[in-house]
Scaffold this motif. Structure first.
Motif, PDB file in Angstrom:
ATOM      1  N   ALA A 126       0.828  -1.225   0.000  1.00 12.79           N
ATOM      2  CA  ALA A 126       0.000   0.000   0.000  1.00 12.79           C
ATOM      3  C   ALA A 126       0.856   1.267   0.000  1.00 12.79           C
ATOM      4  O   ALA A 126       0.694   2.142   0.853  1.00 12.79           O
ATOM      5  N   ASN A 152       4.148  14.784   2.189  1.00 16.09           N
ATOM      6  CA  ASN A 152       5.060  14.088   3.116  1.00 16.09           C
ATOM      7  C   ASN A 152       4.531  12.719   3.528  1.00 16.09           C
ATOM      8  O   ASN A 152       5.171  12.028   4.329  1.00 16.09           O
ATOM      9  N   VAL A 154       3.576   8.715   3.229  1.00 12.96           N
ATOM     10  CA  VAL A 154       4.412   7.625   2.705  1.00 12.96           C
ATOM     11  C   VAL A 154       4.246   7.548   1.187  1.00 12.96           C
ATOM     12  O   VAL A 154       5.224   7.489   0.433  1.00 12.96           O
ATOM     13  N   ILE A 155       2.974   7.608   0.727  1.00 13.57           N
ATOM     14  CA  ILE A 155       2.733   7.514  -0.720  1.00 13.57           C
ATOM     15  C   ILE A 155       3.292   8.751  -1.423  1.00 13.57           C
ATOM     16  O   ILE A 155       3.872   8.664  -2.508  1.00 13.57           O
ATOM     17  N   SER A 175       2.161  20.552   5.468  1.00 11.34           N
ATOM     18  CA  SER A 175       1.825  21.429   6.600  1.00 11.34           C
ATOM     19  C   SER A 175       3.107  21.852   7.311  1.00 11.34           C
ATOM     20  O   SER A 175       4.115  21.131   7.279  1.00 11.34           O
ATOM     21  N   LEU A 208      -3.548  13.398  -1.707  1.00 17.21           N
ATOM     22  CA  LEU A 208      -3.117  12.231  -0.922  1.00 17.21           C
ATOM     23  C   LEU A 208      -3.494  12.409   0.543  1.00 17.21           C
ATOM     24  O   LEU A 208      -3.315  11.500   1.343  1.00 17.21           O
ATOM     25  N   ALA A 209      -3.982  13.624   0.893  1.00 18.69           N
ATOM     26  CA  ALA A 209      -4.265  13.925   2.298  1.00 18.69           C
ATOM     27  C   ALA A 209      -5.714  13.621   2.676  1.00 18.69           C
ATOM     28  O   ALA A 209      -5.990  13.260   3.814  1.00 18.69           O
ATOM     29  N   SER A 211      -8.248  15.763   2.902  1.00 19.14           N
ATOM     30  CA  SER A 211      -8.927  16.798   3.693  1.00 19.14           C
ATOM     31  C   SER A 211      -9.811  17.647   2.780  1.00 19.14           C
ATOM     32  O   SER A 211      -9.311  18.361   1.904  1.00 19.14           O
ATOM     33  N   LEU A 214      -8.946  21.398   3.075  1.00 20.11           N
ATOM     34  CA  LEU A 214      -7.735  21.775   2.322  1.00 20.11           C
ATOM     35  C   LEU A 214      -8.053  21.887   0.825  1.00 20.11           C
ATOM     36  O   LEU A 214      -7.628  22.836   0.153  1.00 20.11           O
ATOM     37  N   ILE A 230      -6.745   9.874  -3.982  1.00 21.70           N
ATOM     38  CA  ILE A 230      -6.639   8.451  -3.642  1.00 21.70           C
ATOM     39  C   ILE A 230      -7.376   8.169  -2.336  1.00 21.70           C
ATOM     40  O   ILE A 230      -7.344   7.054  -1.833  1.00 21.70           O
ATOM     41  N   VAL A 231      -8.006   9.219  -1.763  1.00 23.38           N
ATOM     42  CA  VAL A 231      -8.653   9.071  -0.453  1.00 23.38           C
ATOM     43  C   VAL A 231     -10.164   9.290  -0.541  1.00 23.38           C
ATOM     44  O   VAL A 231     -10.947   8.476  -0.055  1.00 23.38           O
ATOM     45  N   VAL A 244      -9.128   7.461  -7.604  1.00 25.13           N
ATOM     46  CA  VAL A 244      -8.431   6.383  -8.312  1.00 25.13           C
ATOM     47  C   VAL A 244      -7.900   5.374  -7.300  1.00 25.13           C
ATOM     48  O   VAL A 244      -7.618   5.705  -6.143  1.00 25.13           O
ATOM     49  N   HIS A 245      -7.754   4.145  -7.770  1.00 23.88           N
ATOM     50  CA  HIS A 245      -7.372   3.045  -6.882  1.00 23.88           C
ATOM     51  C   HIS A 245      -6.332   2.187  -7.586  1.00 23.88           C
ATOM     52  O   HIS A 245      -6.452   1.926  -8.783  1.00 23.88           O
ATOM     53  N   GLU A 246      -5.341   1.756  -6.826  1.00 20.10           N
ATOM     54  CA  GLU A 246      -4.298   0.907  -7.418  1.00 20.10           C
ATOM     55  C   GLU A 246      -4.868  -0.423  -7.893  1.00 20.10           C
ATOM     56  O   GLU A 246      -5.623  -1.073  -7.172  1.00 20.10           O
ATOM     57  N   SER A 290       2.489  12.084   9.609  1.00 18.51           N
ATOM     58  CA  SER A 290       3.186  10.985   8.937  1.00 18.51           C
ATOM     59  C   SER A 290       4.702  11.194   8.991  1.00 18.51           C
ATOM     60  O   SER A 290       5.219  12.215   8.529  1.00 18.51           O
ATOM     61  N   ARG A 293       6.398   4.803   7.361  1.00 20.19           N
ATOM     62  CA  ARG A 293       5.483   3.692   7.659  1.00 20.19           C
ATOM     63  C   ARG A 293       5.736   3.157   9.066  1.00 20.19           C
ATOM     64  O   ARG A 293       6.881   3.003   9.495  1.00 20.19           O
TER      65      ARG A 293
HETATM   66  N1  LIG Z   1      -6.633   4.689  -3.555  1.00 19.62           N
HETATM   67  C1  LIG Z   1      -5.676   3.819  -3.283  1.00 19.62           C
HETATM   68  O1  LIG Z   1      -5.330   2.924  -4.086  1.00 19.62           O
HETATM   69  C2  LIG Z   1      -4.947   3.902  -1.969  1.00 19.62           C
HETATM   70  C3  LIG Z   1      -3.970   2.948  -1.655  1.00 19.62           C
HETATM   71  C4  LIG Z   1      -3.291   3.077  -0.445  1.00 19.62           C
HETATM   72  C5  LIG Z   1      -3.604   4.126   0.415  1.00 19.62           C
HETATM   73  N2  LIG Z   1      -4.593   5.016   0.095  1.00 19.62           N
HETATM   74  C6  LIG Z   1      -4.922   6.170   0.974  1.00 19.62           C
HETATM   75  O2  LIG Z   1      -3.937   7.155   0.721  1.00 19.62           O
HETATM   76  C7  LIG Z   1      -3.800   7.997   1.872  1.00 19.62           C
HETATM   77  C8  LIG Z   1      -2.331   8.225   2.150  1.00 19.62           C
HETATM   78  O3  LIG Z   1      -1.767   7.003   2.622  1.00 19.62           O
HETATM   79  P1  LIG Z   1      -0.349   7.009   3.357  1.00 19.62           P
HETATM   80  O4  LIG Z   1      -0.141   5.644   3.867  1.00 19.62           O
HETATM   81  O5  LIG Z   1       0.672   7.632   2.489  1.00 19.62           O
HETATM   82  O6  LIG Z   1      -0.718   7.962   4.598  1.00 19.62           O
HETATM   83  P2  LIG Z   1       0.191   8.718   5.653  1.00 19.62           P
HETATM   84  O7  LIG Z   1       1.631   8.423   5.451  1.00 19.62           O
HETATM   85  O8  LIG Z   1      -0.421   8.451   6.981  1.00 19.62           O
HETATM   86  O9  LIG Z   1      -0.021  10.279   5.291  1.00 19.62           O
HETATM   87  C9  LIG Z   1      -1.222  10.973   5.459  1.00 19.62           C
HETATM   88  C10 LIG Z   1      -1.003  12.371   4.865  1.00 19.62           C
HETATM   89  O10 LIG Z   1      -2.191  13.139   4.917  1.00 19.62           O
HETATM   90  C11 LIG Z   1      -1.901  14.408   5.488  1.00 19.62           C
HETATM   91  N3  LIG Z   1      -3.109  14.884   6.152  1.00 19.62           N
HETATM   92  C12 LIG Z   1      -3.972  14.154   6.869  1.00 19.62           C
HETATM   93  N4  LIG Z   1      -4.968  14.936   7.316  1.00 19.62           N
HETATM   94  C13 LIG Z   1      -4.724  16.178   6.854  1.00 19.62           C
HETATM   95  C14 LIG Z   1      -5.383  17.435   6.984  1.00 19.62           C
HETATM   96  N5  LIG Z   1      -6.539  17.554   7.649  1.00 19.62           N
HETATM   97  N6  LIG Z   1      -4.832  18.519   6.383  1.00 19.62           N
HETATM   98  C15 LIG Z   1      -3.678  18.397   5.696  1.00 19.62           C
HETATM   99  N7  LIG Z   1      -2.994  17.242   5.534  1.00 19.62           N
HETATM  100  C16 LIG Z   1      -3.517  16.145   6.114  1.00 19.62           C
HETATM  101  C17 LIG Z   1      -0.768  14.133   6.454  1.00 19.62           C
HETATM  102  O11 LIG Z   1      -0.083  15.340   6.788  1.00 19.62           O
HETATM  103  P3  LIG Z   1       0.756  15.427   8.207  1.00 19.62           P
HETATM  104  O12 LIG Z   1       1.719  14.288   8.201  1.00 19.62           O
HETATM  105  O13 LIG Z   1       1.409  16.751   8.155  1.00 19.62           O
HETATM  106  O14 LIG Z   1      -0.282  15.301   9.277  1.00 19.62           O
HETATM  107  C18 LIG Z   1       0.067  13.178   5.603  1.00 19.62           C
HETATM  108  O15 LIG Z   1       0.824  13.889   4.670  1.00 19.62           O
HETATM  109  C19 LIG Z   1      -4.566   7.285   2.998  1.00 19.62           C
HETATM  110  O16 LIG Z   1      -5.799   7.956   3.216  1.00 19.62           O
HETATM  111  C20 LIG Z   1      -4.796   5.888   2.458  1.00 19.62           C
HETATM  112  O17 LIG Z   1      -5.965   5.282   2.986  1.00 19.62           O
HETATM  113  C21 LIG Z   1      -5.250   4.929  -1.085  1.00 19.62           C
END
Ligand SMILES: NC(=O)c1ccc[n+]([C@@H]2O[C@H](COP(=O)([O-])OP(=O)(O)OC[C@H]3O[C@@H](n4cnc5c(N)ncnc54)[C@H](OP(=O)(O)O)[C@@H]3O)[C@@H](O)[C@H]2O)c1
Length: 306
Positions: A126, A152, A154-155, A175, A208-209, A211, A214, A230-231, A244-246, A290, A293
């Motif tokens: 993921a 910032n 992980v993705i 942020s 990717l956030a 929000s 935002l 992606i959210v 979009v989804h992987e 974040s 991971r």
């Molecule tokens: N569609 C798909 O295929 C797919 C696949 C995998 C994951 N996802 C989704 O992709 C997202 C990112 O995954 P990840 O593992 O990379 O997550 P992650 O590392 O936990 O990062 C979350 C990011 O969102 C930001 N964020 C969260 N709330 C926010 C807000 N209210 N305002 C501004 N920034 C905000 C965080 O900023 P800070 O660190 O500064 O708080 C951080 O940059 C997740 O929601 C996950 O479920 C989608």
């Protein structure tokens, strides 16, 4: 053996560690003793939301987790015997948070070279696959500017590495509290919505956030730019939004493993928790900014990575 089970939709607090029967190797089966599990947002989202996936509501209790790293300890008569005793990354959406998992899906098992750690490999679940999907959309577009929220994440950090040769102007939104962390990985300038520079030409927004607030702020500055998220699957307040989804592609994962082994792809890691601290690990990942991971380890001490 121990497994982490979800029995209802009241969230992280309701997870239970249960003693269940260790699976036996079947003729088509591959038995893996798990060592390292990623903690990903989809884990806790599914624990709170019965609609997180279509099939979920009918399938409780379930073992949580979608993949991880382990050692192959048994191979059935009809399976690939070269896997025995190999360290592997395994994708197992049927539930990976168990001391052992049994799978028949050879194509979801990736042997690991010695130069990639269990932790690096587990964090490929993921992460870079979704980033690669976005990088293809970006490279195929004729947009001049690419604005990325949650850069910032992980993705996000995987995505920016995959876009390092892109000719487009990439504008990461980060942020203030996450900026110094972001700069550990990226020399690129980053922005908040209110200090984005004037953008000439066409722009695309990649979210990717997740929000809404935002994105609505961004929309004031870029009123006609399409958003790819992606959210957020849909939101009546945000026009021109596409989710979009992987789509899983095994070849991509073989490439990511090689890229990490060769030092071409850096994997952001935060810290690990032990298997009896899964709830703490999920609360930590959900409630902290974040910083890479978060992982569960079944064979090591808890560690904070640099
Ligand atoms: N569609 C798909 O295929 C797919 C696949 C995998 C994951 N996802 C989704 O992709 C997202 C990112 O995954 P990840 O593992 O990379 O997550 P992650 O590392 O936990 O990062 C979350 C990011 O969102 C930001 N964020 C969260 N709330 C926010 C807000 N209210 N305002 C501004 N920034 C905000 C965080 O900023 P800070 O660190 O500064 O708080 C951080 O940059 C997740 O929601 C996950 O479920 C989608």
């Amino acid at each position: 053996m121990k497994s982490i089970l979800q029995t209802n939709f009241s969230g992280i607090e309701s997870l239970v560690m249960k003693e269940v029967k260790k699976p036996e190797v079947t003729p088509d089966g591959i038995l893996i003793r798990m060592t390292t599990l990623p903690v990903v947002p989809s884990d806790w989202k599914r624990e709170y939301n019965s609609n997180a996936t279509a099939e979920l509501a009918d399938n409780l209790p379930r073992t949580i987790g979608i993949g991880g790293v382990g050692l192959v300890v048994g191979v059935g008569a009809n399976q690939d015997h070269k896997l025995l005793n190999q360290r592997v990354l395994v994708m197992h959406p049927q539930g990976s948070y168990s001391e052992y998992i049994l799978t028949t899906e050879r194509q979801f098992i990736f042997p690991l070279p010695s130069s990639i750690s269990d932790e690096q490999a587990a964090a490929l679940t993921a992460g870079p696959g979704t980033a690669l999907l976005l990088s293809h959309i970006i490279n195929d577009s004729d947009a001049d500017n690419i604005v990325v929220t949650g850069a910032n994440s992980v993705i996000g950090l995987f995505l920016l590495q995959q876009l390092k040769h892109s000719q487009k102007r990439i504008l990461p939104i980060v942020s203030p509290v996450s900026q110094s962390y972001f700069n550990k990985y990226q020399k690129k300038a980053s922005y908040q919505v209110d200090n984005l520079p004037q953008l000439n030409g066409s722009s695309l927004i990649f979210d990717l956030a997740g929000s809404t607030e935002l994105l609505l702020e961004l929309r004031k500055q870029l009123p006609t730019s399409p958003i790819t998220s992606i959210v957020i699957t849909k939101n009546s307040e945000i026009m021109d939004l596409t989710f979009v989804h992987e789509e899983f592609d095994a070849d991509n994962y073989r490439k990511f493993i090689q890229q990490v082994a060769d030092g071409e792809l850096i994997v952001p890691l935060d810290r690990s928790f032990t298997f009896d601290h899964v709830k703490e690990a999920q609360y930590y990942a959900k409630e902290s900014h974040s910083r890479g991971r978060v992982l569960i380890t079944l064979n090591k001490e808890e560690t904070i990575y640099d």
